[in-house]
Design a protein around this motif. Structure first.
Motif, PDB file in Angstrom:
ATOM      1  N   THR A 171       6.099   4.701 -10.389  1.00 53.69           N
ATOM      2  CA  THR A 171       7.294   4.757 -11.237  1.00 53.69           C
ATOM      3  C   THR A 171       8.086   3.471 -11.074  1.00 53.69           C
ATOM      4  OG1 THR A 171       7.469   7.173 -11.061  1.00 53.69           O
ATOM      5  CG2 THR A 171       9.452   5.972 -11.694  1.00 53.69           C
ATOM      6  N   LEU A 172       8.386   2.823 -12.198  1.00 53.93           N
ATOM      7  CA  LEU A 172       9.163   1.588 -12.184  1.00 53.93           C
ATOM      8  C   LEU A 172      10.282   1.711 -13.214  1.00 53.93           C
ATOM      9  CD1 LEU A 172       9.672  -1.304 -11.270  1.00 53.93           C
ATOM     10  CD2 LEU A 172       7.973  -2.078 -12.946  1.00 53.93           C
ATOM     11  N   GLN A 202       0.804  -1.217   0.000  1.00 53.01           N
ATOM     12  CA  GLN A 202       0.000   0.000   0.000  1.00 53.01           C
ATOM     13  C   GLN A 202       0.835   1.264   0.000  1.00 53.01           C
ATOM     14  OE1 GLN A 202       0.408  -2.023   2.518  1.00 53.01           O
ATOM     15  NE2 GLN A 202       0.438  -0.978   4.506  1.00 53.01           N
ATOM     16  N   SER A 203       2.152   1.162   0.103  1.00 50.15           N
ATOM     17  CA  SER A 203       2.961   2.364   0.252  1.00 50.15           C
ATOM     18  C   SER A 203       3.938   2.613  -0.890  1.00 50.15           C
ATOM     19  CB  SER A 203       3.732   2.322   1.571  1.00 50.15           C
ATOM     20  OG  SER A 203       4.650   1.244   1.587  1.00 50.15           O
ATOM     21  N   LEU A 204       4.653   1.610  -1.385  1.00 46.77           N
ATOM     22  CA  LEU A 204       5.731   1.831  -2.343  1.00 46.77           C
ATOM     23  C   LEU A 204       5.209   2.432  -3.641  1.00 46.77           C
ATOM     24  CD1 LEU A 204       8.816   1.399  -2.479  1.00 46.77           C
ATOM     25  CD2 LEU A 204       8.333  -0.624  -3.862  1.00 46.77           C
ATOM     26  N   GLN A 205       5.766   3.605  -4.021  1.00 45.17           N
ATOM     27  CA  GLN A 205       5.332   4.310  -5.219  1.00 45.17           C
ATOM     28  C   GLN A 205       6.424   4.393  -6.277  1.00 45.17           C
ATOM     29  OE1 GLN A 205       3.799   8.155  -4.053  1.00 45.17           O
ATOM     30  NE2 GLN A 205       2.469   7.293  -2.483  1.00 45.17           N
ATOM     31  N   VAL A 206       7.677   4.389  -5.860  1.00 45.24           N
ATOM     32  CA  VAL A 206       8.796   4.504  -6.798  1.00 45.24           C
ATOM     33  C   VAL A 206       9.798   3.395  -6.511  1.00 45.24           C
ATOM     34  CG1 VAL A 206      10.691   5.942  -7.619  1.00 45.24           C
ATOM     35  CG2 VAL A 206       8.511   7.006  -6.975  1.00 45.24           C
ATOM     36  N   LEU A 207      10.088   2.588  -7.531  1.00 46.14           N
ATOM     37  CA  LEU A 207      11.074   1.512  -7.406  1.00 46.14           C
ATOM     38  C   LEU A 207      12.042   1.619  -8.580  1.00 46.14           C
ATOM     39  CD1 LEU A 207      12.145  -1.032  -6.024  1.00 46.14           C
ATOM     40  CD2 LEU A 207      10.509  -2.380  -7.377  1.00 46.14           C
ATOM     41  N   ARG A 208      13.310   1.896  -8.274  1.00 40.89           N
ATOM     42  CA  ARG A 208      14.321   2.052  -9.319  1.00 40.89           C
ATOM     43  C   ARG A 208      15.348   0.922  -9.207  1.00 40.89           C
ATOM     44  NH1 ARG A 208      13.443   6.606 -11.999  1.00 40.89           N
ATOM     45  NH2 ARG A 208      12.330   8.320 -10.972  1.00 40.89           N
ATOM     46  N   LEU A 209      15.437   0.152 -10.275  1.00 41.80           N
ATOM     47  CA  LEU A 209      16.347  -0.997 -10.329  1.00 41.80           C
ATOM     48  C   LEU A 209      17.156  -0.962 -11.620  1.00 41.80           C
ATOM     49  CD1 LEU A 209      13.778  -3.703  -9.119  1.00 41.80           C
ATOM     50  CD2 LEU A 209      15.595  -2.657  -7.756  1.00 41.80           C
ATOM     51  N   SER A 210      17.584   0.224 -12.011  1.00 39.94           N
ATOM     52  CA  SER A 210      18.360   0.363 -13.241  1.00 39.94           C
ATOM     53  C   SER A 210      19.742  -0.261 -13.069  1.00 39.94           C
ATOM     54  CB  SER A 210      18.501   1.849 -13.588  1.00 39.94           C
ATOM     55  OG  SER A 210      19.306   2.032 -14.734  1.00 39.94           O
ATOM     56  N   GLU A 245       4.974   5.979 -14.965  1.00 40.71           N
ATOM     57  CA  GLU A 245       6.257   5.968 -15.672  1.00 40.71           C
ATOM     58  C   GLU A 245       6.855   4.559 -15.640  1.00 40.71           C
ATOM     59  OE1 GLU A 245       8.991   8.991 -14.407  1.00 40.71           O
ATOM     60  OE2 GLU A 245       7.367  10.343 -13.844  1.00 40.71           O
ATOM     61  N   LEU A 246       7.265   4.109 -16.811  1.00 35.28           N
ATOM     62  CA  LEU A 246       7.914   2.804 -16.935  1.00 35.28           C
ATOM     63  C   LEU A 246       9.119   2.961 -17.851  1.00 35.28           C
ATOM     64  CD1 LEU A 246       8.019  -0.311 -16.622  1.00 35.28           C
ATOM     65  CD2 LEU A 246       6.522  -0.447 -18.635  1.00 35.28           C
ATOM     66  N   ASP A 247      10.276   2.481 -17.415  1.00 37.61           N
ATOM     67  CA  ASP A 247      11.492   2.575 -18.227  1.00 37.61           C
ATOM     68  C   ASP A 247      12.127   1.198 -18.338  1.00 37.61           C
ATOM     69  OD1 ASP A 247      13.725   3.308 -19.630  1.00 37.61           O
ATOM     70  OD2 ASP A 247      14.257   4.987 -18.326  1.00 37.61           O
ATOM     71  N   ILE A 248      12.184   0.690 -19.570  1.00 42.14           N
ATOM     72  CA  ILE A 248      12.831  -0.603 -19.815  1.00 42.14           C
ATOM     73  C   ILE A 248      13.925  -0.433 -20.877  1.00 42.14           C
ATOM     74  CG2 ILE A 248      10.814  -1.953 -19.134  1.00 42.14           C
ATOM     75  CD1 ILE A 248      10.178  -2.356 -22.086  1.00 42.14           C
ATOM     76  N   SER A 249      14.485   0.761 -20.979  1.00 41.61           N
ATOM     77  CA  SER A 249      15.519   1.049 -21.977  1.00 41.61           C
ATOM     78  C   SER A 249      16.728   0.129 -21.808  1.00 41.61           C
ATOM     79  CB  SER A 249      15.978   2.502 -21.859  1.00 41.61           C
ATOM     80  OG  SER A 249      14.910   3.393 -22.114  1.00 41.61           O
ATOM     81  N   LEU A 250      17.425  -0.105 -22.908  1.00 45.97           N
ATOM     82  CA  LEU A 250      18.652  -0.885 -22.893  1.00 45.97           C
ATOM     83  C   LEU A 250      19.853   0.041 -22.699  1.00 45.97           C
ATOM     84  CD1 LEU A 250      17.927  -3.282 -25.897  1.00 45.97           C
ATOM     85  CD2 LEU A 250      17.851  -3.863 -23.461  1.00 45.97           C
TER      86      LEU A 250
END
Length: 556
Positions: A461-462, A427-435, A490-495
């Motif tokens: 945001t992922l 219920q809380s996590l809004q932004v997860l960055r795993l680049s 926002e979703l980013d799956i760039s190489l």
């Protein structure tokens, strides 16, 4: 209008000319196109000084008379409304916000003419207007008519030396000023004593002073240190990106001891050294109300926190601590390990870009569980080791309000997603960055499972970019389930730049998922090559959403 033209027109050679305000309030013709106005300001801006004293006095005299004797107040108010409507404002009784409006010289003249009709004005923001430089005296001459002004924002206006000097003279006419923002004006540097001369007397109500990237000199730094004891109401001080003040940080630290009401202190990229951070530590004992402390991007700071847990612990009300890119050493981490459990109100902690942290932070990360109010934790590019990552994953399970988690550029995450995904509070996590976390196909399969189980239900945001070891099977499983993230924007799956691949069979699933995501706005797919067969579907999707969804991609 060039400065020479302005001077000749104010004196007049054959017959008296109407002052600008007289023309403005008597129904002057509409302005020329804004492009023409911009051209007309270039010659004026070329000079880095204000008009001569005689010219200023003449202008002030011409401007003042019509306001009291010639201008009908009804007509003046009508012209005021026309001016505000042109910039999309309906009312400006207490607040005039012309931030980023592309003001020209003529606009500034008109705005200055409005000030007598705004006696209740409390906030004036004309920041980020490049053509304002060289014209500020038009405003400062009228500033005594808005004595209730509490906030003045002039960020990034290309102020000239003449502008900042005129400002210093005018500030004495606004006794209730509480906020002054002059950031991103390089000509402020070297002139600070002239600008803030009014505050030297100690009779001021200033609460916010922002001087980011103002090219402050060493002498300015010494002046700030001497001025601080006179700013008894100061709550926000931002001196970021002024490296030349580093030689007088000890003077500033001494002055901070007298600012007991200070709530925000930002010294981002100020060349804070080991010695100066210890001197600042001595001031922390006097800053019990401090809420935000930003010492980021001071690479010389590393090692300066050693042996100072008591000083940091004195900041019992601290809510934001930013130490990213500070070359933190093992000794610094040890001090933070002792301090963190005592900062129970901490909401945001940033330790990013400190690569030594990854080798010695297991104890520190395990103590994050003592921060129940933590909403944001950033530790990207810290070379986390597996033991530290495990400690962090366990701590995340006891952070019920965590909204932002940034683990990018830590390779240990790859192959170990299971430790993290099932302890996050859905219920809380809004932004997860795993680049660039070396994620593999199994990691993405686990994420798809977590999405199905609702563990990422609040995600907005992922960032999964720069993970090029994921095969088409993993992307397919992910795209088949990403449509369940109804809050995703926002979703980013760039190489990564070194990779370039064609989209596989998973791409149609992604397009289908996009139609199920009501809030999606940005999809990063750099260096993925779309199959030509999907060109029509993508074009149709973009047309249906009328450009509200932006695909960043490398083409077909």
């Amino acid at each position: 209008m060039s400065q020479a033209t302005r001077s000749s027109s104010s004196h007049g050679e054959t017959k008296p000319q109407l002052s600008f305000i007289n023309k403005f309030f008597r129904g002057s013709k509409p302005k020329a196109s804004r492009a023409g106005d911009r051209e007309g300001t270039k010659d004026y801006k070329a000079s880095d000084s204000t008009p001569s004293n005689e010219t200023q006095k003449t202008t002030a005299s011409d401007d003042a008379k019509p306001l009291t004797s010639e201008v009908d107040s009804g007509a003046g108010l009508e012209r005021k409304e026309q001016f505000l409507q042109r910039f999309g404002q309906k009312s400006a009784r207490t607040c005039l916000d012309l931030n980023t409006c592309g003001l020209t010289t003529v606009d500034v003249e008109e705005m200055a003419a409005l000030l007598p009709f705004l006696p209740d004005l409390e906030e004036l923001d004309i920041s980020w207007n490049d053509f304002l430089g060289g014209t500020l005296h038009l405003v400062t001459q009228q500033m005594h008519l808005v004595r209730r002004l509490k906030a003045l924002r002039l960020c990034s206006c290309r102020l000239t030396v003449g502008d900042v000097r005129a400002l210093g003279e005018a500030l004495g006419t606004v006794p209730d000023l509480k906020e002054l923002s002059l950031s991103w004006n390089s000509r402020v540097g070297g002139q600070l004593p002239l600008i803030l001369q009014k505050f030297q007397k100690g009779e001021n109500k200033i609460q916010t002073l922002e001087l980011v990237d103002c090219a402050l000199t060493s002498e300015d730094g010494a002046f700030v240190g001497q001025l601080l004891p006179r700013l008894q109401h100061l709550e926000v001080l931002d001196l970021s990106i002024n490296r030349n003040i580093s030689s007088h940080l000890h003077t500033i630290a001494q002055g901070l001891k007298s600012t007991s009401n200070l709530r925000v202190l930002k010294l981002h990229s100020c060349a804070v050294s080991q010695e100066s951070v210890r001197q600042l530590g001595a001031a922390f004992r006097h800053l019990g109300e401090l809420r935000i402390l930003d010492l980021s991007c001071n690479k010389e700071l590393g090692g300066g926190l050693e042996g100072s847990p008591a000083e940091l612990a004195a900041l019992q009300n601290l809510e934001v601590l930013d130490l990213h890119q500070c070359s933190l050493q093992a000794e610094d981490v040890e001090s933070l390990t002792q301090v963190v459990p005592l900062l129970s109100g901490l909401r945001e902690l940033d330790l990013s870009a400190n690569r030594q942290v990854g080798h010695c932070s297991a104890n520190l990360l395990s103590r994050l569980r003592f921060l129940p109010a933590l909403t944001s934790f950033r530790i990207h590019n810290c070379a986390l080791q597996s033991q530290a990552y495990t400690a962090l994953a366990e701590a995340c399970g006891q952070l019920p309000v965590l909204e932002v988690l940034d683990l990018s550029w830590n390779k240990c995450v790859g192959g170990n997603m299971k430790q993290l995904l099932h302890v996050l509070w859905p219920q809380s996590l809004q932004v997860l960055r795993l680049s660039s976390c070396a994620l593999g196909t199994q990691d993405l399969a686990l994420m798809a499972s977590a999405i199905q189980a609702g563990h990422l239900a609040a995600l907005q945001t992922l960032d999964l970019s720069y993970n090029d070891s994921i095969c088409d099977t993993g992307w397919t499983l992910f795209c088949q389930n990403v449509g369940l993230l109804q809050e995703l924007a926002e979703l980013d799956i760039s190489l990564p730049p070194s990779a370039c691949r064609e989209c596989g069979q998973w791409f149609p699933y992604l397009l289908c998922a996009v139609t199920q995501l009501p809030k999606i706005r940005d999809i990063g797919m750099e260096r993925w090559i779309f199959p030509a067969s999907q060109q029509g579907k993508l074009a149709s999707l973009e047309q249906d959403h009328r450009g509200s969804i932006r695909f960043a991609h490398s083409g077909f």
